[in-house]
Write an enzyme that holds these catalytic residues in place. Structure first.
Site, PDB file in Angstrom:
ATOM      1  N   CYS A   1       0.858  -1.189   0.000  1.00 26.50           N
ATOM      2  CA  CYS A   1       0.000   0.000   0.000  1.00 26.50           C
ATOM      3  C   CYS A   1       0.885   1.227   0.000  1.00 26.50           C
ATOM      4  O   CYS A   1       1.593   1.491   0.977  1.00 26.50           O
ATOM      5  CB  CYS A   1      -0.912  -0.035   1.223  1.00 26.50           C
ATOM      6  SG  CYS A   1      -1.671   1.541   1.639  1.00 26.50           S
TER       7      CYS A   1
ATOM      8  N   CYS B   1       0.352   3.721   2.845  1.00 21.93           N
ATOM      9  CA  CYS B   1       0.788   3.138   4.122  1.00 21.93           C
ATOM     10  C   CYS B   1       2.297   3.287   4.286  1.00 21.93           C
ATOM     11  O   CYS B   1       2.795   3.607   5.371  1.00 21.93           O
ATOM     12  CB  CYS B   1       0.406   1.662   4.194  1.00 21.93           C
ATOM     13  SG  CYS B   1      -1.369   1.321   4.053  1.00 21.93           S
TER      14      CYS B   1
END
Length: 299
Positions: free
Chosen positions: A216, A219
């Site tokens: 991600c 993230c």
């Protein structure tokens, strides 16, 4: 932000209902080094189906200047490469595949050298694809068509790879995939979360649980901020991280918490979820943490 679909709307018994908070959704944008004006080279020869690298007389002068003071291991063959991965065991291994005539390779390499000095629990490898027939074969095996190319391994398995990234993203990737020594608690299942909550009921510390996924971008982007905050706020806040796609228990936890987008930060105190923030904005995250600590924040 990444989106997770098909989640059950179930609330676990040990946590109170989530307070509804309007999430913020800053757009994710990577901070890349400026690339040269010429098109990125494709080193795959489509006629012979093997990578062909063109050496240059001024081969990697920047690499030569710093290599004596670094922890970056230069590998010269497939056998050396496999041995290095095997020796690392479960440590993170970061590999830069480069070429001597690649300006972008020479730009990013010094930043990897700096990382190698500061991240003692991560192994760093350099493969110069145009060095020899052996390194060409290695690049062909690893399907490297363009450089610089960064590949991340753990337990001899490829877990992530990137092309055309800048220093900030490289640092973020290394911290995200290799963090094992910071003040951020790594949780791997629901039981780990329950234990963490129980451990901090007595001291009434705010728990900030960073929930994300392995691959991600947002993230990875926000994680260096999480690490910095975990150090500066260690007296009052506990930071923890869970990768939702690590195993079935983690994925079940995400479903139970109704986590649909990542990164999601859950704010927990005295065994109750007080709220959440969805997004990767550094300023917004800090503001939300301060708010749940009782500090008045004006946006």
């Amino acid at each position: 932000m990444a989106t997770i679909t098909n989640f059950l709307l179930k609330q676990p018994p040990f946590l109170a209902p989530i307070t509804k908070i309007t999430p913020l959704y800053p757009q994710f944008s990577s901070n890349l080094l400026p690339l040269s004006s010429k098109p990125k080279q494709n080193f795959l020869n489509l006629d012979t189906n093997r990578p062909i690298f063109v050496p240059k007389a001024t081969a990697a002068s920047d690499v030569e200047k710093v290599k004596k003071k670094e922890r970056v291991q230069r590998v010269h063959s497939t056998q050396e490469f496999d041995e290095a991965l095997r020796a690392a065991k479960n440590r993170l291994v970061v590999v830069e595949f480069a070429a001597s005539d690649s300006e972008d390779s020479s730009k990013i390499y010094p930043f990897m050298v700096d990382l190698s000095r500061n991240c003692s629990d991560v192994d760093f490898l350099l493969v110069m694809g145009d060095e020899s027939e052996e390194t060409r074969k290695l690049c062909a095996r690893e399907k490297i068509e363009q450089v610089p190319h960064f590949t991340f391994y753990k337990g001899m398995e490829k877990i992530h790879e990137e092309e055309a990234i800048g220093p900030d993203q490289l640092v973020g990737d290394v911290l995200y995939y290799g963090d094992s020594h910071s003040a951020v608690v790594q949780v791997h299942c629901r039981e780990d979360v329950e234990k963490l909550i129980e451990d901090h009921k007595a001291d009434h510390k705010l728990i900030v649980l960073d929930v994300g996924l392995k691959h991600c971008g947002p993230c990875v982007k926000v994680y260096p901020t999480v690490i910095k905050l975990s150090r500066s706020m260690e007296d009052t806040v506990v930071f923890a991280r869970m990768n939702g796609d690590e195993n079935d228990s983690c994925m079940e936890f995400l479903r139970d918490m109704n986590v649909i987008e990542v990164p999601t930060f859950l704010f927990i105190r005295d065994g109750e979820i007080r709220g959440r923030y969805v997004g990767s904005g550094k300023g917004e995250l800090i503001g939300e943490i301060l708010r749940y600590q009782g500090v008045r924040v004006t946006y």
